[in-house]
Scaffold this motif. Structure first.
Motif, short mmCIF file in Angstrom:
data_model
loop_
_atom_site.label_atom_id
_atom_site.label_comp_id
_atom_site.label_asym_id
_atom_site.label_seq_id
_atom_site.Cartn_x
_atom_site.Cartn_y
_atom_site.Cartn_z
N GLN A 111 31.22 91.74 47.64
CA GLN A 111 31.74 90.98 48.77
C GLN A 111 32.34 89.68 48.26
OE1 GLN A 111 28.04 90.91 50.82
NE2 GLN A 111 28.75 92.16 52.51
N ASP A 144 26.94 95.34 45.95
CA ASP A 144 26.18 95.11 47.18
C ASP A 144 26.31 96.29 48.15
OD1 ASP A 144 28.89 94.45 47.90
OD2 ASP A 144 28.47 92.39 47.27
N VAL A 145 27.34 96.28 48.99
CA VAL A 145 27.48 97.33 49.98
C VAL A 145 28.58 98.30 49.54
CG1 VAL A 145 26.74 95.76 51.79
CG2 VAL A 145 29.17 96.05 51.35
N ILE A 146 28.88 99.29 50.37
CA ILE A 146 29.91 100.24 49.99
C ILE A 146 31.29 99.62 50.20
CG2 ILE A 146 30.90 102.50 50.49
CD1 ILE A 146 28.15 103.40 51.42
N PRO A 162 26.97 101.26 45.66
CA PRO A 162 26.00 100.52 44.87
C PRO A 162 25.06 101.50 44.16
CG PRO A 162 25.49 100.38 47.23
CD PRO A 162 26.82 101.06 47.11
N TYR A 185 34.69 99.21 55.59
CA TYR A 185 34.27 97.95 56.20
C TYR A 185 33.06 97.39 55.46
CZ TYR A 185 32.37 94.58 59.35
OH TYR A 185 31.86 93.42 59.87
N TYR B 146 27.17 101.90 59.12
CA TYR B 146 27.00 102.41 57.75
C TYR B 146 26.03 101.55 56.93
CZ TYR B 146 30.58 106.06 57.37
OH TYR B 146 31.31 107.22 57.48
N THR B 147 25.11 102.22 56.25
CA THR B 147 24.27 101.54 55.27
C THR B 147 25.07 101.44 53.98
OG1 THR B 147 23.35 103.65 54.60
CG2 THR B 147 22.11 102.37 56.23
N PRO B 148 24.75 100.56 53.05
CA PRO B 148 23.72 99.53 53.16
C PRO B 148 24.18 98.29 53.91
CG PRO B 148 24.61 99.59 50.94
CD PRO B 148 25.33 100.64 51.71
N TYR B 149 25.42 98.27 54.42
CA TYR B 149 25.81 97.04 55.10
C TYR B 149 24.92 96.78 56.31
CZ TYR B 149 28.26 93.24 57.21
OH TYR B 149 28.51 92.01 57.72
#
Ligand code: HEM
Ligand SMILES: [Cu+2]
Lengths: 373, 540
Positions: A111, A144-146, A162, A185, B146-149
């Motif tokens: 991010q 971190d996130v996708i 990740p 997103y 959606y994970t992991p967000y």
């Protein structure tokens, strides 16, 4: 013809080797479906006029579908769709399978920026330099996130997950600068997670890489480079300040040595070498010599090719796929290893090849499972 | 056809036999519950629509226009959650299904009237909790969570997950109720081959709801556990799998698309027959394709994940299975068009929406075939092409069918007719506005505009402006409908029991129907929508 369709469909320039093939199928499918849809809709409109109500007491005949009609209704579109699907799938397989001679670049999404690491050592944020006319394989992961690495001009996209590596590849055909966006997103500044691919001619690329190897660390707007110790976060913040109309500033920073050299240091520091050897002798764990792309026999009876994805999984979830003949003693390194360190380890393992096997490599996989008997 | 010509309304109807507020709130009458659901979903549509309008206005210029990025992210989450769970899923089955399904079967009510009432209150509770949660914590994950967000997002997501979880129960209960009703409550003479196709569509939908919704409930609970207890199911740093969520989520949400679209198709079938004065072209094929869609719908979820790192082989399998869904849809379209052949067609507003529906479904469906072609989807995945595609096929379908049903059954529900000219104008505005809103988004996707973007490159601006202009038209059309429908509730001319001359079974009852639907037992001697012989109007 190609140019005409590309323009009326608003497709970006075709800068990679696969983009033309993808687009051609695109033209065929879109024009055929749109024509077919128009015909059916026009037929409905025609019925509307032809059979409009003439009297309030109209009585209509009973018309019932026959098997022949229904078979036609099903068979015709099904055949067409399946033909398209198989042509598309053929291209898809090609897009999913990097050529053997591709050069590797490690990509880490976080991010909200893209970071690129070359096996030769240099790191950059925001700008990926590649040579024209040479396949480039990207090994993607996330901190971190996708995230999802999307280059519209190349018609490629691949999620960065990740804790795992995924891959994609492209070969640029025309020198230039191409926009990279994040398509999955990922939070507040998802729409600002841009980067660019700068495609250079072979010579320019070599020249640039030579400079990088000499340790010249440069950023486009000439801000001093970040030293190795500095947490990658600090420069990242700066690089990510963003203006929607201006591409990212580039940030380059060097760490000591090439990726394999760093991988060797990481392996020693994290204690990998207490169980794994690099000279072919078996120890507590399988040797790393010739490990890369070896076909491993698992305790489950399956086999798996030790590619980047498998090697990463073995570090993160060692008990998931156990090589036959070894005790399940390896600890998980999830959270212990930075994405960059995993990349360094992978590159290090890739360099560990015995001469004998290197000679025969071009004849395809000849490795036998070790420890299987 | 003159609405007030044959004014033989029953004196006592479900609307006027009791009028106290409590008699509505505690009613066990499926018709009143249907009307309450109708109010609920229309309110949700309004709320979701306001957020949509703000989103479109924000995208008028490439940079910041109206709201901050954080607000934008929260708004598209709100828009998506409200539209999907509070509007599209319950709209047709819970509102119109509840109202007309028992009447079509010749039954007095659904099998479990009390449960039916409970399902409304569960929906209401879930909806309030969801909206409250979103306003309170400002969830910013998108409706897909959606994970992991979603497990690291700073907003407090748990109330929303819980709200959606609760709404799921409403869906399951309604589904079970309909399945039981269809099996046990059919009037004498109502053979399986006579069941109206709207009922078949709701029945198929109910089966999906009962089978798929628990999976959604599970995955929402898992995310809550992850957030509250740090369970580590989706968190790779604790050995979890971030992509697992996507599999579970789409295992529900892909069939959920059919939960939305199948009832819409059921409405379309009824309306096409009524206004073409024709029996349906392929009764068996339409009924069978409903179950075909319901079945293969469960096996195509992987087409949302072609670039997620799943194996090439897996993507191929899911791609082929997705093509089959397109085929079942194609069967229905062909049959509707063929039904018009040789008919006596009256282009009234419900039929106009049907044409809008066929147009959107066809172009939306055809682009669906294009995105199921794996190599093309790599470029299109998660771009505005997909946004346009699903708005065309699923939003377009649900919206068009919802409006068609609203106009077609308006006299049935309230005994009044709506003004013909105004409704025609509104319908044209909405269909045109819809096309102008979403057609540019296909091109934006081609250009490479990813979805859920607050800012975008300069060269994409004029297409966004066009899209926002279309959205304004759309909003205007909805405003128009709201005004004339409210007007007609009070001042509209009183309708005949069967103003369309329809041969659908639901018109056997009065308009509006008596409290227990029929004053004497209906008898079904002919097939549904049989227009081969003249028939005297009759009200049971
Ligand atoms: C005035 C009409 C509408 C406009 C202008 C509009 C606009 C939008 C926009 C801008 C997005 C966000 C796209 C993105 O950034 O990913 C969106 C998403 C969405 N819309 Fe609409 N919309 C409208 C009507 C509807 C209706 C009526 C429904 C449902 C009945 C609906 C369902 C959805 C869904 C399910 C999403 C996906 C949300 C997500 O992925 O986060 N929309 N819409
Ligand atoms: Cu991202």
């Amino acid at each position: 013809m190609n140019e005409f369709f590309r323009r009326i469909l608003f497709l970006p320039e075709q800068a990679s080797t696969v983009s033309k093939d993808v687009d051609h199928l695109h033209y065929v499918i879109i024009s055929t479906t749109m024509v077919a849809a128009t015909i059916i809709f026009a037929l409905a409109a025609y019925f509307l006029i032809r059979y409009r109500r003439r009297s309030e007491t109209d009585v209509t005949p009973k018309v019932q579908g026959t098997l022949g009609w229904e078979l036609l209704f099903i068979g015709l579109p099904l055949t067409t769709f399946l033909v398209w699907f198989f042509i598309g799938y053929h291209d898809f397989i090609r897009m999913q399978t990097p050529p053997r001679d591709a050069m590797d670049v490690y990509v880490v999404g976080k991010q909200w920026m893209w970071k690129f690491t070359y096996p030769e050592g240099p790191n950059s944020i925001g700008v990926l330099r590649v040579p024209v006319g040479r396949p480039v394989r990207l090994l993607l992961t996330s901190r971190d996130v996708i995230h999802s690495f999307f280059v519209p001009a190349f018609r490629i996209k691949q999620d960065a997950l990740p804790g795992a590596y995924t891959q994609t590849w492209f070969e640029v055909t025309t020198p230039g600068t191409y926009r990279v966006m994040c398509a999955e997103y990922c939070g507040l500044k998802h729409s600002e997670m841009w980067a660019e691919v700068v495609a250079l001619s072979q010579e320019d690329y070599e020249e640039w890489m030579k400079q990088q190897r000499q340790g010249l660390v440069a950023r486009r707007d000439a801000t001093p480079s970040a030293p190795e110790e500095l947490s990658p976060l600090t420069p990242a913040r700066r690089a990510a300040t963003y203006d929607a109309q201006q591409p990212h500033g580039e940030l380059m920073y060097a760490e000591r040595g090439t990726l394999p050299e760093r991988g060797e240091r990481v392996a020693a520091a994290k204690g990998c070498l207490r169980c794994h050897t690099i000279d072919g002798t078996q120890h507590i764990g399988p040797t790393w010599l010739d490990l890369y792309m070896r076909r491993e026999l698992l305790t489950s009876g399956e086999t798996v090719v030790a590619d980047e994805a498998y090697l990463t999984e073995s570090m993160m979830k060692p008990l998931e796929k156990l090589v036959a003949g070894y005790e399940p003693v390896m600890p998980s390194f999830q959270g212990q290893l930075e994405a960059a360190e995993v990349a360094a380890l992978l590159e290090y393992i890739k360099t560990l090849r015995s001469a004998r096997l290197q000679d025969v490599e071009s004849r395809g996989p000849v490795y036998e499972p070790i420890g299987g008997e | 056809m003159n609405p007030s010509a044959e004014s033989s309304q029953p004196a006592i109807t479900y609307l006027n036999h009791e009028t106290s507020v409590m008699s509505w709130l505690l009613t066990r009458d499926h018709k009143r519950i249907g009307v309450m659901f109708l109010v609920g979903v229309i309110f949700s549509l309004l709320l979701g629509g306001i957020f949509a309008m703000v989103l479109r206005l924000e995208l008028l210029t490439p940079g910041p226009t109206l709201i901050s990025p954080m607000t934008y992210n929260r708004m598209f989450t709100l828009h998506g959650v409200i539209m999907v769970w509070l509007f599209m899923i319950p709209a047709i089955p819970s509102a119109f299904g509840n109202f007309v399904l028992p009447i079509m079967l010749g039954a007095k009510d659904v099998a479990f009237p009390r449960l039916n009432l409970a399902s409304f209150y569960i929906y209401l509770a879930g909806a309030l909790l969801t909206v409250f949660g979103m306003l309170w914590s400002g969830a910013d994950t998108g409706w897909t969570f959606y994970t992991p967000y979603s497990t690291v997002s700073p907003s407090a997501l748990t109330p929303i997950l819980l709200g959606v979880f609760i709404i799921g129960f409403s869906t399951i209960i309604t589904g079970l109720n309909f399945i039981t009703t269809v099996h046990t409550m059919r009037a004498p003479g109502m053979h399986w081959t006579r069941i109206p196709l709207f009922v078949w569509a709701i029945y198929g939908t109910s089966v999906i709801q009962v089978v798929a919704t628990p999976v959604l409930g599970m995955v929402l609970l898992l995310v809550s556990m992850e957030r509250l207890l740090g369970a580590g199911i989706f968190d790779p740093s604790r050995g979890g799998d971030p992509v697992l969520f996507q599999h579970m989520f789409w295992f529900y949400s892909h069939p959920a698309v059919y939960i939305m679209v199948l009832p819409a198709m059921g409405v379309i079938t009824e309306v096409v027959c009524a206004f073409s004065r024709k029996n349906i072209f392929g009764y068996r094929m339409i009924a069978a394709s409903t179950f075909g869609i319901a079945f293969v719908g469960f096996f195509s979820w992987g087409h949302h994940m072609f670039v997620s790192g799943q194996s090439t082989f897996t993507s191929g399998i899911f791609g082929v299975l997705s093509m089959l869904v397109a085929i079942f849809t194609a069967i229905k379209i062909f049959n509707w068009v063929a039904t018009m052949y040789g008919g006596s067609i009256d282009l009234r507003v419900p039929l106009l929406y049907v044409l809008g529906f066929i147009f959107l479904l066809m172009f939306g469906g055809m682009t669906g075939v294009a995105v199921a072609t794996t190599s093309l989807d790599v470029h299109w995945h998660d771009t505005y092409f997909v946004v346009a595609h699903f708005h065309y096929i699923m939003v377009g379908a649900v919206l068009m069918a919802f409006l068609a049903a609203l106009h077609y059954w308006w006299p049935k529900m309230f005994g009044r007719v709506y003004p013909e000219r105004w409704s025609f104008l509104a319908a044209m505005t909405i269909i045109f506005g819809f096309i102008v809103t979403f057609l540019p988004q296909f091109l934006l996707g081609n250009l490479g505009m990813p979805r859920r973007y607050y800012q975008y490159p300069q060269e994409m601006q004029w297409l966004h402006v066009l899209s926002t202009a279309g959205a304004s038209l759309l909003a205007f059309g909805f405003g128009l409908i709201a005004v004339y429908l409210l007007w007609s509730l009070r001042y509209g001319p009183v309708s005949a029991p069967n103003p369309w001359g329809s041969r659908g079974y639901e018109w056997f009852s009065g308009s509006p129907p008596a409290p227990h639907n029929f004053t004497r037992a209906p008898s079904f001697e002919r097939e549904v929508h049989d227009y081969t012989v003249p028939e005297a109007p009759r009200v049971y």
